[in-house]
Design an enzyme around this catalytic site. Sequence first.
Site, PDB file in Angstrom:
ATOM      1  N   LYS A  95       0.710  -1.107   0.121  1.00  0.00           N
ATOM      2  CA  LYS A  95      -0.056   0.080   0.016  1.00  0.00           C
ATOM      3  C   LYS A  95       0.833   1.088  -0.059  1.00  0.00           C
ATOM      4  CE  LYS A  95      -3.753   2.148   2.712  1.00  0.00           C
ATOM      5  NZ  LYS A  95      -4.624   2.103   3.674  1.00  0.00           N
ATOM      6  N   SER A 171      -9.320   2.253   3.148  1.00  0.00           N
ATOM      7  CA  SER A 171      -8.373   3.014   2.249  1.00  0.00           C
ATOM      8  C   SER A 171      -7.534   2.074   1.326  1.00  0.00           C
ATOM      9  CB  SER A 171      -7.605   4.049   2.932  1.00  0.00           C
ATOM     10  OG  SER A 171      -6.863   3.609   4.041  1.00  0.00           O
ATOM     11  N   SER A 195      -9.774   0.165   7.294  1.00  0.00           N
ATOM     12  CA  SER A 195      -9.116   0.180   6.154  1.00  0.00           C
ATOM     13  C   SER A 195      -8.548  -0.902   5.323  1.00  0.00           C
ATOM     14  CB  SER A 195      -7.956   1.444   6.153  1.00  0.00           C
ATOM     15  OG  SER A 195      -8.447   2.737   6.218  1.00  0.00           O
TER      16      SER A 195
END
Length: 486
Positions: A95, A171, A195
């Site tokens: 990420k 996210s 997330s």
Amino acid sequence: MTSPPRRLPRTTTTPPADLTALTAAELVAGYRSGAFTPVDATRDVLAAIEAYDRRVNAFVLVDAERALADAERSAQRYADGRPLGPGDGVPVSIKDMFLTEGWPTRRGTALIDPAGPWTEDAPPVARLREAGAVLLGKTTTPEFGWKGVTDSPTFGATGNPWHPYLTAGGSSGGAAAAVRLGLGPWSIGTDGGGSVRIPASFTGTVGLKPTYGLVPIYPPSPFGTLSHAGPITRTVADAAGLLDLIARPDPRDWSALPSPAGSYLDGLEDGVAGLRIAYSANLGHVENDPEVDRLVLAAVEVLAGQGAEVAEVDPGFDDPVAAFSVLWFAGAAKVVEGYGPAALDRIDPGLRRGVEYGSGLTAADYLDATAVRMRLGSELGRFHQRYDLLVTPTLPIPAFELGRDAPEGWPSDAWTSWTPYTYPFNLTQQPALSVPCGFTADGRPVGLQIVGPRHADALVLRAGRAYERATDWADQWPVVLESKGS
């Protein structure tokens, strides 16, 4: 209210016909037997990224040259009989919130200069590199990981593998989309309010928010001790294997926990017979989509059928959203503050509103919210003296239309308004796992959340594996994979 823009296809009848269909454990077994090499697997993954990523926007950076070089070194180690361990040669995505040596870490924003220099790995990235994993690239995130869907003015929106017109959640939406399409079996994400688990639920993947401190974080998150790092995978066993690698102390994180005594794969197949499981359909205050209710109840019945002692009971706490919002947006305000007053005109309008709210908070507001957090932690600690695990829906709704912060017609645009099952357990720092538990009638995945007391990560994974073993949701593949290159 949560209907997608058109009827959705559900799944393919067969998985991809190449190495992208294999789990990390299956890849390593193949490497050891000589059936194929890390180079073979990496080439298949890179070809799949080329074919499918344009449909979902899972990656902000792919470094094929570096990935193949990693794979070649790994293949040589296997040929020499000296693999570094169970992560050697496994393709993994990162990420774009984690520092990664040699690659920009943009955190979803135009405020960060990509020029660098980028000379340091975050702790999970460092552990993966030490394990010989093949680093593919960086996955998409909203700005600074601030919300429950993945889109930003700089990098665009990440679509759902089951239908690109739907959100993948956030996210860590890019990470979940990549895993579900076979663009690497492992990814690592961050979870400050859901997330990892939100996109896991929306995309039909496995997402674990470990006990706080189990996976070290550096640099420290502006969201403080709400923020966790954890695996996103297609199976629970892969999540356990990845956690083994990244759950190791790092001297840069002052709050990191000691290394676990054993492997999270130990006892993973022990089942749930005799476990006391509390099932809360709505935490006493949430209204769910009826299909979510149906699928989660069916999942709970599977656990009961395997011998768990299931009781329908709510843990008894009020929605802590006000306290969470104080802590969350105080952090958002602090991170944006560092880029100067002009930054407000260059960020996501929703983030700007959150920053303006957070900038008006006082120290007393923060301490009051912290007090709510501490009370909630104590309440859940007592609750788990009576129940080994708590199971809930991961989310009250399935995925909604891409490009929105909330479903059309929803009473609020706040991402916390549709994530009431995730952020409470960031406040309490408990391990929480989302596993896929089925599809709505129109083909949208739904997640089951399994929560344990702090430090009971192995038990949470064990229960998730017991459910996964009794179902076939991990074996479903999105129809989009049938239209390669379109």
